[in-house]
Design a protein around this motif. Sequence first.
Motif, mmCIF file in Angstrom:
data_model
loop_
_atom_site.group_PDB
_atom_site.id
_atom_site.type_symbol
_atom_site.label_atom_id
_atom_site.label_comp_id
_atom_site.label_asym_id
_atom_site.label_seq_id
_atom_site.Cartn_x
_atom_site.Cartn_y
_atom_site.Cartn_z
ATOM 1 N N LYS A 1 -93.579 1.074 23.091
ATOM 2 C CA LYS A 1 -94.368 0.803 24.288
ATOM 3 C C LYS A 1 -94.847 2.064 24.993
ATOM 4 O O LYS A 1 -95.889 2.054 25.633
ATOM 5 N N GLU B 1 -101.794 5.410 25.066
ATOM 6 C CA GLU B 1 -103.079 5.205 24.401
ATOM 7 C C GLU B 1 -103.996 4.296 25.207
ATOM 8 O O GLU B 1 -105.180 4.588 25.383
ATOM 9 N N ASN B 2 -103.459 3.189 25.723
ATOM 10 C CA ASN B 2 -104.290 2.193 26.402
ATOM 11 C C ASN B 2 -104.699 2.611 27.808
ATOM 12 O O ASN B 2 -105.832 2.374 28.244
ATOM 13 N N GLN B 3 -103.771 3.228 28.565
ATOM 14 C CA GLN B 3 -104.054 3.539 29.962
ATOM 15 C C GLN B 3 -104.564 4.951 30.187
ATOM 16 O O GLN B 3 -105.264 5.224 31.154
ATOM 17 N N MET C 1 -98.023 2.966 23.183
ATOM 18 C CA MET C 1 -99.118 2.063 23.513
ATOM 19 C C MET C 1 -99.623 2.282 24.929
ATOM 20 O O MET C 1 -100.829 2.221 25.196
ATOM 21 N N THR C 2 -98.714 2.548 25.877
ATOM 22 C CA THR C 2 -99.109 2.771 27.263
ATOM 23 C C THR C 2 -99.977 4.015 27.390
ATOM 24 O O THR C 2 -101.003 4.020 28.077
#
Length: 277
Positions: free
Chosen positions: A51, A57-59, A54-55
Motif C-alpha cells: 500500500k 504512485e497514485n497520490q 500504491m499510495t
Amino acid sequence: MGVSRSGYYNYFTEKNQHKKRAAHELADEAIKEIIFKKRIISEDVRKVHVKLKMTLENQYGIAYNLKTYSPHYEEIRDCMPNSKKRIRHVEWLKRQKEHRTCPNELQRNFKQGVAGKVLLTDITYLTYGNGKRAYLSTIKDAETNEILAYEVSASLSMDIALNTLRKLKRNHHHLTKDAFIHSDQGFHYTNPKFQKLVKEMGLGQSMSRRGNCWDNAPQESFFGHFKDETNLKACETLEEVKREVKSYMMYYNHYRGQWNLKKLPPAKYRQQLQKVA
C-alpha cells in the motif's frame, strides 16, 4: 595528451555514477519527507510493502521499486497505528533531530604526515562456527594503519561503539590536539551518546558522504585483510573469536610489515614517525 582510451571513458563513467548517486540520495530524502512529514503511513497505509507503493504512485506520482523502501521499513513499521512500537509523528521528528550527521572534514585526506590525528572507525560482522555471528568495532590510525582500539561483541547495541572509544581513551595518549574521528553515517556514530563521548575526549568528528564507502576506504581495507588472514570458521564460541581477534591484532600491529609503511609494522612505523617529530 598521453591518456588512454579506457582511462578516458572510465573517468567519465565514474563521474556519471557520482551524479546518479547524488540524484538518488536527493530522491530518497524526498520520499522520506513525503512518507513521514505528510503522515501517509498513519492515514492510508496498513501493509507497508504494497500500500505504501500504491499510495506514492497514485497520490504523488512517484514510481519506486519496493526495495527502495527497505532501509525505512523499521521506521515505517514503528509509526503504524496498529504497531506495538508505535511512535507518534512528533516523537519521530524529535528522534531524528537527536541523531545528527557531521560534515566530511576528512575529504579522503588519510595521510597527513602525523600519527594520532586522523582516526577511522567502523563495525563489521564476523561469521564463525556454524553460522553464528559476532561484530567487531575498530579505531584505526590512518597515518600508521595501527589499530588503536577494538571491541568484539555478540550484539550491535551502542555499547560496541562506546566501549571502543573508552578503550582508545584508556590505552592511547599520543593523539594530537586536533585529532578527529571519521566514520560513516551509521546509527552508532550519529547517536548523541557517541557524539557526547567524542567531545568529552576532546576529539573532532567527521563523517563520510552517505553511501560512499571510498570515504573510509583504509578502514574497509583492514577488514578485508582481517577476514582473509584469520580462521574464524574454526571458532565455536564467542570467547574463541575474541582470542582469535586479539592474536591477530597483536600480529597486525607489531609484526605484520606493510609495503607503504617502509616495510615496517604499524607500531614500529609510528615510533619512527614520533622520533622524527
